[in-house]
Motif scaffolding. Structure first.
Motif, PDB file in Angstrom:
ATOM      1  N   ARG A 123       0.608  -1.070   0.004  1.00 38.51           N
ATOM      2  CA  ARG A 123      -0.489  -0.066   0.146  1.00 38.51           C
ATOM      3  C   ARG A 123       0.741   0.921   0.170  1.00 38.51           C
ATOM      4  O   ARG A 123       1.901   1.451   0.735  1.00 38.51           O
ATOM      5  CB  ARG A 123      -0.788  -0.204   0.826  1.00 38.51           C
ATOM      6  CG  ARG A 123      -1.963  -1.137   1.217  1.00 38.51           C
ATOM      7  CD  ARG A 123      -4.019  -0.739   2.097  1.00 38.51           C
ATOM      8  NE  ARG A 123      -4.260   0.213   1.665  1.00 38.51           N
ATOM      9  CZ  ARG A 123      -5.339   0.920   1.960  1.00 38.51           C
ATOM     10  NH1 ARG A 123      -5.872  -0.665   2.277  1.00 38.51           N
ATOM     11  NH2 ARG A 123      -5.281   1.909   1.492  1.00 38.51           N
ATOM     12  N   THR A 125       0.537   4.375   1.261  1.00 40.92           N
ATOM     13  CA  THR A 125      -0.354   4.818   2.417  1.00 40.92           C
ATOM     14  C   THR A 125       0.222   6.345   2.411  1.00 40.92           C
ATOM     15  O   THR A 125      -1.312   7.255   2.344  1.00 40.92           O
ATOM     16  CB  THR A 125       0.683   3.993   3.546  1.00 40.92           C
ATOM     17  OG1 THR A 125       1.755   4.700   3.810  1.00 40.92           O
ATOM     18  CG2 THR A 125       0.098   2.877   4.101  1.00 40.92           C
ATOM     19  N   GLU A 135       6.999   2.019   4.899  1.00 38.53           N
ATOM     20  CA  GLU A 135       5.590   1.234   3.909  1.00 38.53           C
ATOM     21  C   GLU A 135       6.570  -0.202   3.682  1.00 38.53           C
ATOM     22  O   GLU A 135       5.614  -1.092   3.852  1.00 38.53           O
ATOM     23  CB  GLU A 135       5.166   1.887   2.591  1.00 38.53           C
ATOM     24  CG  GLU A 135       4.341   3.061   2.633  1.00 38.53           C
ATOM     25  CD  GLU A 135       4.348   4.037   1.644  1.00 38.53           C
ATOM     26  OE1 GLU A 135       4.139   4.517   1.219  1.00 38.53           O
ATOM     27  OE2 GLU A 135       5.953   3.634   0.592  1.00 38.53           O
ATOM     28  N   LEU A 144      -7.012  -5.250  -0.812  1.00 41.30           N
ATOM     29  CA  LEU A 144      -7.499  -4.927  -0.044  1.00 41.30           C
ATOM     30  C   LEU A 144      -8.436  -4.713   0.049  1.00 41.30           C
ATOM     31  O   LEU A 144      -9.354  -5.755  -0.458  1.00 41.30           O
ATOM     32  CB  LEU A 144      -7.541  -3.414  -0.867  1.00 41.30           C
ATOM     33  CG  LEU A 144      -6.391  -3.416  -2.356  1.00 41.30           C
ATOM     34  CD1 LEU A 144      -6.731  -2.396  -3.214  1.00 41.30           C
ATOM     35  CD2 LEU A 144      -5.416  -2.462  -1.055  1.00 41.30           C
ATOM     36  N   VAL A 153      -7.900   3.499  -4.185  1.00 39.98           N
ATOM     37  CA  VAL A 153      -6.600   2.724  -3.135  1.00 39.98           C
ATOM     38  C   VAL A 153      -5.278   2.808  -4.400  1.00 39.98           C
ATOM     39  O   VAL A 153      -4.654   2.671  -4.434  1.00 39.98           O
ATOM     40  CB  VAL A 153      -6.208   1.725  -2.208  1.00 39.98           C
ATOM     41  CG1 VAL A 153      -5.091   1.031  -1.337  1.00 39.98           C
ATOM     42  CG2 VAL A 153      -7.898   1.442  -1.882  1.00 39.98           C
ATOM     43  N   VAL A 155      -1.617   1.449  -4.447  1.00 40.96           N
ATOM     44  CA  VAL A 155      -0.839   0.952  -4.457  1.00 40.96           C
ATOM     45  C   VAL A 155       1.012   0.166  -4.795  1.00 40.96           C
ATOM     46  O   VAL A 155       0.723   1.564  -5.870  1.00 40.96           O
ATOM     47  CB  VAL A 155      -1.371  -0.414  -4.735  1.00 40.96           C
ATOM     48  CG1 VAL A 155      -2.491  -1.064  -3.703  1.00 40.96           C
ATOM     49  CG2 VAL A 155      -1.660  -0.678  -6.539  1.00 40.96           C
TER      50      VAL A 155
END
Length: 351
Positions: A123, A125, A135, A144, A153, A155
């Motif tokens: 991810r 983030t 990470e 997910l 999201v 990635v």
């Protein structure tokens, strides 16, 4: 008897309903919600308004499943042979009208599999399209969890590039996102299947996704491709020697006899079209039957003819040295760009 005919006219009215201003969502109405439509008909009889007649209809919104995977880069990612944890950034979006889990899988789609390995997904983030230490420490993911409708999201796919990769090699890496049942946090949901046959009174499921790089349309999945391109430095080295002088002839037609002075020339070259070579260290093991000539020293960053170098063994921070214990010459060269050469040269005497 006079007969009269009274016509009943249906009067339609339009009701205006005010909604709060908000952007339209790709997912649309939430799966499982009810949509009710009410109709009212008013009429008069003999000039007298009668009680309106009404009717209503309610149906349940079915579930559409639509996942989108999108490579977030604008061009191929340049990598070096032997580089680890090389990054490809993707966005994964749930275009469904329900919460789903999304299973993730990265795989090589084109390129020499022998020179790329260790695909993992993380991810992103902080959304910076790179892999931070935090990470990386969190660890890779395989899905997910509980992605909301219209949720995106970020990635990162990483891979290791083999030392055998050469300049110009390309690797196409596909990331596939597959919708799975949502509803239970912390656990990857079961596979989703479409509802067969006619519409039911309950919540039916329809796949609406398009065809991705390696998947078909309406299969509950979507895939997109990112690319690595190898920018390698094709380095080569040559070593030559010349007789500078001997004890009998001096510098005129000298011969390689004991006591003669020999100059060694080491040329490091980088071929055209590649990447710049950096951190270049030269180690030369001298033969046992020669002695290093300290008075001449060791010259670095010379040209291809072993001239115009800088003496590197007498600097405050030496870039070259002779190690007497191992009878070894070491030297550091500056970066060598494509189509460029740098040299190291020094002298010895024949014992």
């Amino acid at each position: 008897m006079k007969r009269s005919k009274q016509l009943l006219g249906a009067v339609s009215t339009i009701a205006l309903i005010a909604f709060s201003a908000s952007p339209a969502l790709a997912g649309g109405s939430t799966a499982g919600s009810s949509i009710t439509n009410n109709v009212s008909v008013s009429f008069d009889v003999g000039g007298v308004t009668q009680t309106a007649v009404t009717a209503s209809n309610t149906f349940t919104v079915d579930r559409k499943i639509d996942v989108l995977v999108d490579f977030a880069g604008t061009a191929a990612t340049s990598v070096a042979p032997g580089a680890q944890n090389q990054v490809l950034a993707f966005d994964v979006t749930n275009l469904s009208n329900a919460v789903v889990d999304i299973r993730l899988a990265a795989a090589l789609n084109a390129g020499n599999a022998a020179n790329i390995a260790n695909f993992e997904v993380y991810r992103d983030t902080n959304g910076d399209r790179s892999l931070s230490a935090a990470e990386l420490a969190t660890g890779p993911i395989t899905y997910l969890d509980e992605v909301a409708a219209d949720g995106t999201v970020a990635v990162i796919v990483i891979a290791d590039i083999g030392l055998g990769a050469v300049n110009g090699n390309e690797f196409d890496v596909v990331l596939t996102g597959t919708a799975r049942e949502g509803g239970t946090a912390g656990t990857q949901g079961a596979a989703i299947t479409q509802t067969a046959g006619a519409n039911t009174a309950g919540v039916d499921t329809v796949f609406t996704d398009g065809a991705g790089t390696t998947d078909a349309a309406r299969d509950g999945a979507y895939s997109d491709v990112g690319k690595y391109v190898v920018a390698g430095a094709t380095m080569s080295v040559s070593k030559t020697s010349r007789i500078v002088s001997d004890p009998v002839n001096g510098p005129t037609n000298p011969k390689a006899i004991p006591g003669a002075t020999i100059e060694y020339c080491i040329v490091v070259s980088n071929a055209a079209g590649g990447a710049t070579g950096t951190n270049i260290d030269v180690d030369d093991d001298l033969p046992a039957d020669v002695s290093y000539l300290t008075a001449f020293g060791i010259f670095v960053d010379g040209n291809a003819s072993c001239a115009s170098g800088t003496r590197g063994d007498n600097l405050p921070t030496p870039t070259a040295s002779y190690i007497s214990g191992t009878h070894e010459i070491t030297a550091d060269l500056s970066n060598i760009a494509p189509s460029q050469s740098r040299s190291v040269y020094f002298r010895v005497t024949i014992d």
